[in-house]
Design a protein around this motif. Structure first.
Motif, PDB file in Angstrom:
ATOM      1  N   PRO A 122       4.684  -3.895  18.691  1.00 28.96           N
ATOM      2  CA  PRO A 122       5.523  -3.407  17.592  1.00 28.96           C
ATOM      3  C   PRO A 122       4.671  -2.942  16.414  1.00 28.96           C
ATOM      4  O   PRO A 122       3.473  -3.217  16.335  1.00 28.96           O
ATOM      5  N   VAL A 123       5.315  -2.237  15.480  1.00 28.22           N
ATOM      6  CA  VAL A 123       4.641  -1.831  14.249  1.00 28.22           C
ATOM      7  C   VAL A 123       4.260  -3.070  13.448  1.00 28.22           C
ATOM      8  O   VAL A 123       5.046  -4.010  13.317  1.00 28.22           O
ATOM      9  N   ARG A 124       3.036  -3.088  12.935  1.00 30.24           N
ATOM     10  CA  ARG A 124       2.554  -4.206  12.134  1.00 30.24           C
ATOM     11  C   ARG A 124       2.451  -3.780  10.672  1.00 30.24           C
ATOM     12  O   ARG A 124       2.058  -2.652  10.379  1.00 30.24           O
ATOM     13  N   GLU A 160      12.403   4.899  14.279  1.00 26.94           N
ATOM     14  CA  GLU A 160      13.633   4.218  13.872  1.00 26.94           C
ATOM     15  C   GLU A 160      13.389   2.731  14.042  1.00 26.94           C
ATOM     16  O   GLU A 160      13.726   2.127  15.060  1.00 26.94           O
ATOM     17  N   ILE A 161      12.778   2.132  13.015  1.00 29.53           N
ATOM     18  CA  ILE A 161      12.441   0.712  13.090  1.00 29.53           C
ATOM     19  C   ILE A 161      13.689  -0.140  12.965  1.00 29.53           C
ATOM     20  O   ILE A 161      13.841  -1.152  13.651  1.00 29.53           O
ATOM     21  N   ALA A 162      14.581   0.262  12.087  1.00 29.37           N
ATOM     22  CA  ALA A 162      15.889  -0.382  11.962  1.00 29.37           C
ATOM     23  C   ALA A 162      16.911   0.713  11.684  1.00 29.37           C
ATOM     24  O   ALA A 162      16.566   1.811  11.249  1.00 29.37           O
ATOM     25  N   GLU A 163      18.174   0.411  11.920  1.00 29.20           N
ATOM     26  CA  GLU A 163      19.202   1.448  11.836  1.00 29.20           C
ATOM     27  C   GLU A 163      19.273   2.086  10.463  1.00 29.20           C
ATOM     28  O   GLU A 163      19.400   3.301  10.335  1.00 29.20           O
ATOM     29  N   ARG A 164      19.186   1.288   9.405  1.00 31.15           N
ATOM     30  CA  ARG A 164      19.336   1.825   8.051  1.00 31.15           C
ATOM     31  C   ARG A 164      18.022   1.835   7.282  1.00 31.15           C
ATOM     32  O   ARG A 164      18.009   2.043   6.071  1.00 31.15           O
ATOM     33  N   SER A 165      16.901   1.638   7.957  1.00 32.69           N
ATOM     34  CA  SER A 165      15.618   1.660   7.253  1.00 32.69           C
ATOM     35  C   SER A 165      15.144   3.089   7.060  1.00 32.69           C
ATOM     36  O   SER A 165      15.462   3.990   7.838  1.00 32.69           O
ATOM     37  N   ASN A 166      14.367   3.294   6.007  1.00 32.31           N
ATOM     38  CA  ASN A 166      13.709   4.575   5.760  1.00 32.31           C
ATOM     39  C   ASN A 166      12.324   4.510   6.391  1.00 32.31           C
ATOM     40  O   ASN A 166      11.479   3.702   5.967  1.00 32.31           O
ATOM     41  N   ASP A 167      12.079   5.335   7.385  1.00 27.40           N
ATOM     42  CA  ASP A 167      10.846   5.276   8.164  1.00 27.40           C
ATOM     43  C   ASP A 167      10.186   6.651   8.149  1.00 27.40           C
ATOM     44  O   ASP A 167      10.742   7.619   8.678  1.00 27.40           O
ATOM     45  N   ARG A 168       8.986   6.735   7.564  1.00 26.61           N
ATOM     46  CA  ARG A 168       8.312   8.024   7.394  1.00 26.61           C
ATOM     47  C   ARG A 168       6.891   7.942   7.934  1.00 26.61           C
ATOM     48  O   ARG A 168       6.140   7.039   7.559  1.00 26.61           O
ATOM     49  N   PRO A 225      10.824  -3.979   6.422  1.00 29.15           N
ATOM     50  CA  PRO A 225      10.523  -5.388   6.112  1.00 29.15           C
ATOM     51  C   PRO A 225      11.273  -5.932   4.904  1.00 29.15           C
ATOM     52  O   PRO A 225      11.099  -7.096   4.542  1.00 29.15           O
ATOM     53  N   GLY A 226      12.079  -5.114   4.255  1.00 33.03           N
ATOM     54  CA  GLY A 226      12.824  -5.547   3.080  1.00 33.03           C
ATOM     55  C   GLY A 226      12.373  -4.879   1.801  1.00 33.03           C
ATOM     56  O   GLY A 226      13.067  -4.937   0.791  1.00 33.03           O
ATOM     57  N   GLU A 227      11.211  -4.256   1.823  1.00 30.52           N
ATOM     58  CA  GLU A 227      10.693  -3.471   0.707  1.00 30.52           C
ATOM     59  C   GLU A 227       9.764  -2.416   1.286  1.00 30.52           C
ATOM     60  O   GLU A 227       9.332  -2.514   2.428  1.00 30.52           O
ATOM     61  N   LEU A 254      -2.203  -4.347   2.969  1.00 30.72           N
ATOM     62  CA  LEU A 254      -1.685  -3.040   2.561  1.00 30.72           C
ATOM     63  C   LEU A 254      -0.453  -3.164   1.683  1.00 30.72           C
ATOM     64  O   LEU A 254       0.234  -2.174   1.409  1.00 30.72           O
ATOM     65  N   HIS A 255      -0.171  -4.381   1.260  1.00 31.36           N
ATOM     66  CA  HIS A 255       0.953  -4.618   0.358  1.00 31.36           C
ATOM     67  C   HIS A 255       0.417  -5.388  -0.843  1.00 31.36           C
ATOM     68  O   HIS A 255       0.287  -6.607  -0.801  1.00 31.36           O
TER      69      HIS A 255
END
Length: 672
Positions: free
Chosen positions: A244-246, A203-211, A229-231, A251-252
């Motif tokens: 923290p997660v980097r 759970e990186i942020a409350e409303r983020s999709n984290d898989r 990160p916004g995308e 990779l983008h």
């Protein structure tokens, strides 16, 4: 019981690969040039070529394309056959025919299998070999352990919500990471199969999709995908670590889709973990290695084609499915360290490797422009050795096992991916016919199904048969195709037959005009499913001298008519993509039935009478309308209804006859 089994020609189609957790075996669905689908088990030797063994069913039966397979370490294959809410679990073992052992039947709206990790049952023949995850309509997820010793599946957990994914967090088969969908947000949770409990993991942020994507239980390295990160981006970290997660910039890569495939085993630390990454863009795919400590993507010199986005990495090498227009899907073994380094031409002035964003993904990408004044007919700028189908020098560190040659002992026809001029920008296309494709006596404009699909630089039996008939083929990925970013794919949302039809009409005008200038007939049209709908619209709206003939397979007549007749899953997809929304422009409604009077070119219609996606009633209605308009069946058009065939009529038993029929019609225009 009928134990007869058909003699099988070498497989030309393979899909749904899976690897045993220990890397000793693989499994897939396979089919020959004129056979139905069957399971195939592969023995993966550490040093010798991989060996496929067919597991054909008795009595002339075929596997469904929906059958899920799991390769087991002993060479057997665990299969799950789906029939509505009924899911039959069985074992397949080598034999003539294959030995089928029924294990159990589970009933649930949806069910899937996940193999246990390598150590989960390696030493104990009574240990479970898989986890079955089923979801009901509430929705609630149910988990069973699956055995092969005669015991029925044992339910070990029941927990609310829809769950996808599946990454093991240990090597004993206790902790399984799953992606929970709740209130439109995806978060990875951990299922403890011993306790039957579920706890949060990411759970990186409350409303983020984290898989969670990949995990190494030894170093606790994790690779995830998140939009925090916004995308949507790939990030990495250490489970339980303080950092923290980097989200590395390497990779983008805008315009490319990165698919982490697997990890190299035996890393000393999380920072030294190497990840095989498939890099997709449009029709092609490339392969790279990423390591946190190195901090960049290192391209691997793999041949042009399409990789399978699944693999297994061991001391024997990295194994992945691979296909190219002139290579039916087979298993590639890669010695990664021998493939590292820049591709030919992918260097800076100082001789160093270019960043992956600038390196060619599958050889040079050209922009021949048949619509532009003065464009040469067939001048592509590609050297012959860069085309698939041309003789290729051996690639050190690369071996392909199980790719069958044609039954006549010849060679498959190669293809190239080119960019052609479209109304609003270049359109990538797969092109058969060599450098002189545009001046071929016969040219086919082939339109893919979907619409959320695309042509790939991979083996296609139908296009191969056309090439063998002497036809050049242009298979474009017009707007609406996947693999080119959201704006390209979603251009037709709520506009079926809008931007995509404009692209096809623009391509057709350029191709037909160039060919007319040198005294050649205009292109023929070919399409399957959504591509068949698009081909019929094109034939109706193009000027009469721009289309020579049209062959369609499993067409529907309009989005609205499909919504009215299709099964619930197809209706849901059609609604989600806005297929039923009308277009208000000069072309009028995109309804083939209303435009049937404008279908004046020779026409061939093929449809399976058990099509589960596009009801055969769509083609039957078109046939009735053509007859009402006075068209003569047998001369103006031909209608072929394939008995017992479903939507994948060109990939089922008897498909070779249809391939020949289509290729012959597209060459001659005679519907006989």
């Amino acid at each position: 019981m009928n134990t007869t089994v058909r003699s099988l020609a070498p497989a030309q189609r393979r899909l749904s690969f899976t690897f045993a957790a220990d890397g000793s075996h693989a499994a897939c669905l396979a089919a020959g040039p004129n056979s139905g689908w069957y399971a195939e088990s592969w023995r993966l030797h550490p040093e010798l070529p991989a060996e496929p063994t067919a597991l054909p069913l008795s009595g002339g039966r075929s596997e469904s394309l929906r059958t899920q397979l799991l390769a087991l370490p002993d060479g057997r294959v665990l299969a799950c056959r789906h029939d509505g809410e009924r899911h039959d679990l069985l074992l397949l073992a080598a034999g003539e025919p294959a030995v089928e052992t029924a294990l159990a039947t589970l009933r649930m709206p949806g069910l899937r299998l996940l193999a246990m990790p390598a150590e989960g049952g390696a030493a104990d023949p009574e240990a479970p070999v898989a986890v079955a995850l089923g979801t009901d309509t509430t929705p609630t997820t149910h988990a069973w352990l699956v055995f092969t010793d005669g015991r029925p599946p044992r339910q070990v957990a029941e927990f609310p919500g829809l769950h996808g994914g599946g990454v093991w967090l240990d090597r004993t088969g206790r902790l399984l990471a799953l992606d929970r969908v709740k209130a439109g947000v995806v978060k990875t949770v951990v299922l403890d199969l011993r306790l039957g409990t579920v706890t949060p993991l990411l759970e990186i942020a409350e409303r983020s999709n984290d898989r969670l994507v990949l995990f190494d239980p030894d170093t606790r390295f994790l690779l995830l995908r998140s939009d925090a990160p916004g995308e949507d981006r790939l990030g990495w970290g250490v489970l339980g670590g303080v950092a923290p997660v980097r989200f590395p910039e390497c990779l983008h890569v805008p315009g490319l889709f990165l698919r982490p495939v697997t990890l190299e085993p035996g890393a000393a630390t999380a920072e030294r973990t190497r990840v095989a990454v498939q890099v997709d863009h449009g029709a092609s795919s490339a392969l790279a290695v990423w390591e946190p400590a190195v901090g960049r993507l290192e391209p691997l010199a793999v041949p042009p084609g399409r990789l399978g986005a699944i693999g297994h990495w061991s001391a024997a090498g990295l194994r992945m499915p691979y296909s190219a227009p002139d290579h039916p899907t087979a298993l590639a073994t890669l010695r990664v360290d021998r493939l590292r380094g820049p591709r030919a031409g992918a260097t800076t002035a100082g001789g160093g490797a270019l960043p992956l964003t600038l390196a060619p993904l599958s050889g040079p990408r050209l922009v021949p422009n048949p619509a532009a004044p003065g464009a040469g007919s067939g001048a592509t700028g590609l050297e012959p050795a860069q085309l698939t189908g041309a003789p290729r020098p051996p690639v050190p560190g690369w071996r392909l096992d199980g790719s069958a040659p044609p039954t006549d002992g010849g060679r498959w026809h190669g293809a190239q991916n080119l960019e052609l001029a479209g109304p609003v920008g270049p359109i990538e296309a797969i092109v058969y016919g060599g450098e002189a494709w545009l001046s071929s006596p016969h040219l086919v404009l082939a339109l893919h199904g979907g619409p959320a699909d695309a042509w790939r630089l991979e083996f296609d039996p139908a296009l191969q048969r056309m090439a063998a008939e002497g036809l050049a083929v242009v298979a474009p990925n017009q707007r609406g195709s996947t693999g080119y970013g959201d704006s390209h794919a979603m251009a037709i949302k709520g506009a079926w037959g809008g931007p995509d039809l404009a692209d096809v009409l623009g391509l057709l005008e350029g191709l037909a005009g160039q060919r007319a200038a040198i005294g050649l007939e205009p292109p023929a049209l070919f399409g399957v499913s959504y591509g068949a709908f698009l081909a019929l619209l094109t034939a109706a709206h193009a000027p009469a001298d721009r289309v020579s003939r049209c062959a369609v397979v499993a067409p529907f007549l309009s989005g609205a008519r499909l919504l009215a007749e299709a099964a619930p899953p197809v209706r849901a997809l059609t609604s989600r993509l806005g297929g039923g929304e009308p277009l208000h422009d000069a072309l009028g409604p995109r309804d083939v039935l209303a435009l049937a009077d404008r279908l004046t070119v020779p026409l061939l219609i093929v449809h399976g009478d058990r099509d589960e996606a596009v009801p055969v009633s769509q083609s039957r209605a078109l046939r009735r309308e053509l007859l009402r308009l006075g068209r003569a069946e047998g001369s103006d058009f031909r209608y072929v209804e394939a008995a017992g065939a479903g939507h994948e009529v060109l990939a089922q038993e008897g498909a070779a006859v249809l391939h020949e029929l289509l290729a012959g019609f597209l060459r001659t225009g005679r519907p006989v």
